[in-house]
Design an enzyme around this catalytic site. Structure first.
Site, short mmCIF file in Angstrom:
data_model
loop_
_atom_site.label_atom_id
_atom_site.label_comp_id
_atom_site.label_asym_id
_atom_site.label_seq_id
_atom_site.Cartn_x
_atom_site.Cartn_y
_atom_site.Cartn_z
CE LYS A 13 8.50 49.65 -33.26
NZ LYS A 13 8.88 50.76 -34.15
NE ARG A 88 10.78 45.69 -37.48
CZ ARG A 88 11.35 46.33 -36.45
NH1 ARG A 88 11.56 45.70 -35.32
NH2 ARG A 88 11.68 47.60 -36.57
NE ARG A 127 16.09 55.71 -33.54
CZ ARG A 127 15.29 54.66 -33.78
NH1 ARG A 127 14.37 54.30 -32.89
NH2 ARG A 127 15.39 54.02 -34.91
NE ARG A 160 18.95 51.90 -34.54
CZ ARG A 160 17.69 51.45 -34.42
NH1 ARG A 160 17.07 51.57 -33.26
NH2 ARG A 160 17.07 50.92 -35.43
NE ARG A 171 15.13 51.11 -39.76
CZ ARG A 171 15.43 52.00 -38.82
NH1 ARG A 171 16.25 52.99 -39.10
NH2 ARG A 171 14.94 51.87 -37.62
P1 ADP Z 1 13.16 50.68 -34.83
O1 ADP Z 1 13.56 51.26 -33.51
O2 ADP Z 1 13.44 51.59 -35.94
O3 ADP Z 1 11.75 50.20 -34.85
P2 ADP Z 1 14.49 48.20 -34.20
O4 ADP Z 1 15.54 48.52 -33.23
O5 ADP Z 1 13.23 47.59 -33.67
O6 ADP Z 1 14.15 49.46 -35.07
O7 ADP Z 1 15.05 47.24 -35.33
C1 ADP Z 1 16.21 47.58 -36.06
C2 ADP Z 1 16.42 46.53 -37.14
O8 ADP Z 1 16.58 45.24 -36.55
C3 ADP Z 1 15.27 46.36 -38.12
O9 ADP Z 1 15.31 47.30 -39.17
C4 ADP Z 1 15.49 44.93 -38.60
O10 ADP Z 1 16.55 44.86 -39.53
C5 ADP Z 1 15.98 44.23 -37.33
N1 ADP Z 1 14.84 43.65 -36.58
C6 ADP Z 1 14.42 44.01 -35.34
N2 ADP Z 1 13.37 43.26 -34.96
C7 ADP Z 1 13.11 42.41 -35.99
C8 ADP Z 1 12.15 41.39 -36.23
N3 ADP Z 1 11.19 41.10 -35.33
N4 ADP Z 1 12.20 40.73 -37.41
C9 ADP Z 1 13.14 40.99 -38.32
N5 ADP Z 1 14.06 41.95 -38.17
C10 ADP Z 1 14.06 42.65 -37.02
P1 ADP Z 2 10.87 53.18 -32.21
O1 ADP Z 2 11.25 52.26 -31.07
O2 ADP Z 2 9.42 53.05 -32.59
O3 ADP Z 2 11.76 53.05 -33.38
P2 ADP Z 2 11.86 55.36 -30.51
O4 ADP Z 2 11.14 55.15 -29.22
O5 ADP Z 2 13.28 54.99 -30.58
O6 ADP Z 2 11.02 54.67 -31.71
O7 ADP Z 2 11.68 56.89 -30.93
C1 ADP Z 2 12.24 57.40 -32.14
C2 ADP Z 2 12.81 58.78 -31.89
O8 ADP Z 2 11.73 59.71 -31.66
C3 ADP Z 2 13.71 58.89 -30.66
O9 ADP Z 2 14.69 59.86 -30.94
C4 ADP Z 2 12.77 59.34 -29.56
O10 ADP Z 2 13.46 60.06 -28.53
C5 ADP Z 2 11.82 60.26 -30.32
N1 ADP Z 2 10.44 60.22 -29.82
C6 ADP Z 2 9.78 59.16 -29.26
N2 ADP Z 2 8.50 59.51 -28.95
C7 ADP Z 2 8.35 60.81 -29.34
C8 ADP Z 2 7.25 61.74 -29.29
N3 ADP Z 2 6.04 61.39 -28.80
N4 ADP Z 2 7.48 62.98 -29.78
C9 ADP Z 2 8.69 63.33 -30.29
N5 ADP Z 2 9.75 62.51 -30.37
C10 ADP Z 2 9.60 61.26 -29.89
#
Ligand code: ADP
Ligand code: ADP
Ligand code: ZN
Length: 213
Positions: A13, A88, A127, A160, A171
């Site tokens: 995302k 979320r 990541r 992270r 998660r």
């Molecule tokens: P990811 O990249 O794995 O999707 P995020 O960076 O979006 O993770 O979020 C990391 C953590 O921050 C989540 O696991 C949650 O604890 C918190 N978080 C982020 N956005 C929200 C939200 N909209 N509602 C509740 N918790 C959130």
């Molecule tokens: P999210 O915001 O949904 O948690 P990220 O954009 O941080 O996800 O991506 C999660 C991990 O996967 C990062 O290490 C990113 O560089 C990698 N990644 C993202 N898109 C792809 C893809 N299409 N193929 C392989 N790896 C990816």
């Protein structure tokens, strides 16, 4: 253009949201980045959010909704934004719909980036994140130009705290229970489309652009 990114943790995302934001000249708003910035600065919000984030749980809606409604009311968000990591939960989505409809606005697109769970677990260990500007990299699939350093801002990259395999599994469970219902919610609003997130980063982006026009 007002866009919501949906998909499991690690689906890509953030990676796609940054590219969309750049192409359309709209801000990328990530609640995870906002919480991590607060943790780094040691604010009261950061301290509270960290308790939940470290356990792989969602931060309560009361701490999240107002924050986002404030952020999308800023002048730079007037012509749209990409929301990444919000909503979320169904109550968050309802709060967003309500805040938008009060101004005669709505979400134009909800993009569901689909990746199977087993694929996510493998992805997350590679990541690396920049806590300064929010950029993310992958050791294999999207490496930075210089090892351990952010291309965009030069800060040091980290694994992270919540990207350890046991927390990632938690998660994912939270995602399926609390966030996946949003796919139905936005399908009913008639704004949802899905993209296959297992393709390489540029192909996923091309599929998104083809739909956004
Ligand atoms: P990811 O990249 O794995 O999707 P995020 O960076 O979006 O993770 O979020 C990391 C953590 O921050 C989540 O696991 C949650 O604890 C918190 N978080 C982020 N956005 C929200 C939200 N909209 N509602 C509740 N918790 C959130
Ligand atoms: P999210 O915001 O949904 O948690 P990220 O954009 O941080 O996800 O991506 C999660 C991990 O996967 C990062 O290490 C990113 O560089 C990698 N990644 C993202 N898109 C792809 C893809 N299409 N193929 C392989 N790896 C990816
Ligand atoms: Zn950076």
């Amino acid at each position: 253009m007002r866009i919501v990114m949906l998909g499991a943790p690690g689906a890509g995302k953030g990676t796609q949201a940054k590219k969309i934001a750049e192409k359309y000249g709209i801000p990328h708003i990530s609640t995870g980045d906002i919480f991590r910035a607060n943790i780094k600065e040691g604010t009261a919000l950061g301290r509270k959010a960290k308790e939940y984030m470290d356990q792989g749980l969602l931060v309560p809606d009361e701490l999240t909704c107002d924050l986002v409604v404030d952020r999308i009311s800023q002048p730079d968000a007037e012509n749209g934004y990409v929301l990444d990591g919000f909503p979320r939960t169904i109550p968050q989505a309802e709060a967003l719909t309500k805040a938008l409809s009060a101004r005669n606005e709505k979400i134009d697109y909800a993009i569901d980036v689909t990746v199977p769970d087993d694929n996510i677990i493998k992805r997350m260990s590679g990541r690396r994140a920049c806590l300064k500007c929010g950029a993310t990299y992958h050791l294999v699939y999207n490496p930075p130009k210089k090892e351990g350093i952010c291309d965009t801002c030069g800060a040091e990259l980290v694994l992270r705290d919540d990207d350890k395999p046991e927390t990632v599994q938690k998660r994912l469970n939270v995602y399926h229970a609390q966030t996946q219902p949003l796919i139905d919610y936005y399908t009913k609003q008639g704004v949802l489309f899905s993209v296959d997130g297992t393709q390489d980063i540029d192909k996923v982006f091309a599929d998104i652009i083809a739909k956004l026009g």
